[in-house]
Design a protein around this motif. Structure first.
Motif, short mmCIF file in Angstrom:
data_model
loop_
_atom_site.label_atom_id
_atom_site.label_comp_id
_atom_site.label_asym_id
_atom_site.label_seq_id
_atom_site.Cartn_x
_atom_site.Cartn_y
_atom_site.Cartn_z
N VAL A 137 -105.06 21.14 38.67
CA VAL A 137 -104.20 19.88 39.06
C VAL A 137 -103.00 19.87 39.01
O VAL A 137 -102.38 19.07 39.83
CB VAL A 137 -105.12 18.60 38.38
N SER A 138 -102.24 20.50 38.04
CA SER A 138 -101.06 20.29 37.86
C SER A 138 -100.09 21.26 38.34
O SER A 138 -98.98 21.45 38.29
CB SER A 138 -100.89 20.16 36.23
N ASP A 139 -101.00 22.30 39.15
CA ASP A 139 -99.98 23.32 40.01
C ASP A 139 -99.58 24.22 39.03
O ASP A 139 -98.58 25.06 39.52
CB ASP A 139 -99.04 22.45 40.86
N MET A 140 -100.17 24.35 37.64
CA MET A 140 -99.58 25.51 36.89
C MET A 140 -99.86 26.75 37.51
O MET A 140 -99.06 27.70 37.24
CB MET A 140 -100.13 25.44 35.74
N HIS A 141 -100.92 27.20 38.20
CA HIS A 141 -101.38 28.42 38.67
C HIS A 141 -100.29 28.69 39.79
O HIS A 141 -99.94 30.05 39.99
CB HIS A 141 -102.68 28.34 39.47
N LEU A 142 -99.70 27.83 40.48
CA LEU A 142 -98.35 28.25 41.45
C LEU A 142 -97.26 28.59 40.66
O LEU A 142 -96.42 29.35 41.13
CB LEU A 142 -97.98 26.79 42.07
N TYR A 143 -97.05 28.11 39.34
CA TYR A 143 -95.99 28.56 38.52
C TYR A 143 -96.16 29.88 38.32
O TYR A 143 -95.19 30.90 38.12
CB TYR A 143 -95.78 27.50 37.39
N VAL A 144 -97.52 30.26 37.84
CA VAL A 144 -97.84 31.71 37.35
C VAL A 144 -97.48 32.58 38.46
O VAL A 144 -96.89 33.89 38.44
CB VAL A 144 -99.26 31.85 37.09
#
Length: 257
Positions: A137-144
């Motif tokens: 939801v927080s788009d942390m996977h995009l940061y990774v």
């Protein structure tokens, strides 16, 4: 990149693919057991192609097949390290859940956690899957993903240099690993400590009562109640884990360049 595809460019693409593949197969959200290997491979190939088209390539210095193999291996190791330090932050949740269930009484109820590929308890699965949902939801996977993409601008292909004292960082994080896990389950630990104190008083006041039977049920009820009450703090736990993940990725990149 030029429109003419040469052997040199194919070589560069292999180097990019090697680092990204090592990352995808170890990073959180991508190393799930229920994600087919073919899907991971195709995603690695496509992501490597996107990075390759935007990369300012400088041919690394190596000689012969052995040198080429050494460069590919170092790129794979670099990707594995970046993915592993991110994934180990998520493994804190499973460890915290295992500690909590040792107090509550769910330690014998274990299942295979598809996120960490390890056997965890009920509470460990609860923490892991909720934080993974928050990660999406927080788009942390995009940061990774962005971290591995930008690593090529910081660490050029063939320039991976693993620092000798990198193990010191891992040892320090291992200490923080236990501290963070204990902080997550602190409310449960405090509640169980009070429960044990009450049971000890009852055992003295009413010796005829079977405190083992009473205590087992009481701990389960109180433990579940604490989990429900502290559910609102999952957001803070997620933010703390994500900040730790960012810091570990930055540190790993620093010690690889």
């Amino acid at each position: 990149m030029s429109n003419t595809f040469t052997v040199e460019y194919f070589e560069a693409y292999l180097f990019v693919l090697a680092r990204i593949s090592g990352f995808i197969f170890t990073a959180p959200m991508f190393n799930l057991r229920n994600v087919p290997v073919k899907v991971k491979s195709i995603f690695s190939v496509l992501l490597a192609f996107v990075v390759f088209t935007t990369l300012e390539y400088e041919a690394p210095n190596y000689s012969g097949t052995i040198g080429l193999t050494a460069v590919i291996i170092t790129e794979v190791v670099a990707g594995i390290i970046l993915g592993f330090v991110a994934n180990i932050c998520v493994m804190i949740l499973a460890f915290a859940g295992n500690l909590a269930d040792m107090e509550i009484g769910f330690a014998m109820s274990q299942s295979m956690n598809n996120v960490n590929n390890i056997s965890t308890t009920v509470t460990g699965d609860y923490y892991t899957y909720v934080v993974m949902l928050v990660m999406l939801v927080s788009d942390m996977h995009l940061y990774v993903i962005k971290a591995i993409v930008e690593s090529f601008s910081i660490i050029n292909i063939g320039k991976v240099n693993i620092a000798v004292d990198f193990y010191v960082v891992l040892l320090k994080f291992l200490v923080d690993y236990f501290i963070i896990a204990f902080r997550i389950i602190l409310p449960i630990f405090a509640a169980m400590l009070l429960t044990n104190a009450v049971l000890a008083i009852l055992a003295k006041a009413a010796p005829q009562m079977n405190m083992f039977v009473v205590g087992l049920q009481m701990k389960v009820v109180i433990g579940l109640a604490v989990l429900v009450v502290t559910a609102a703090t999952i957001g803070n736990v997620s933010n703390f884990i994500f900040e730790e993940m960012k810091e570990m990725i930055k540190t790993a990149i620093y010690y690889l360049k």
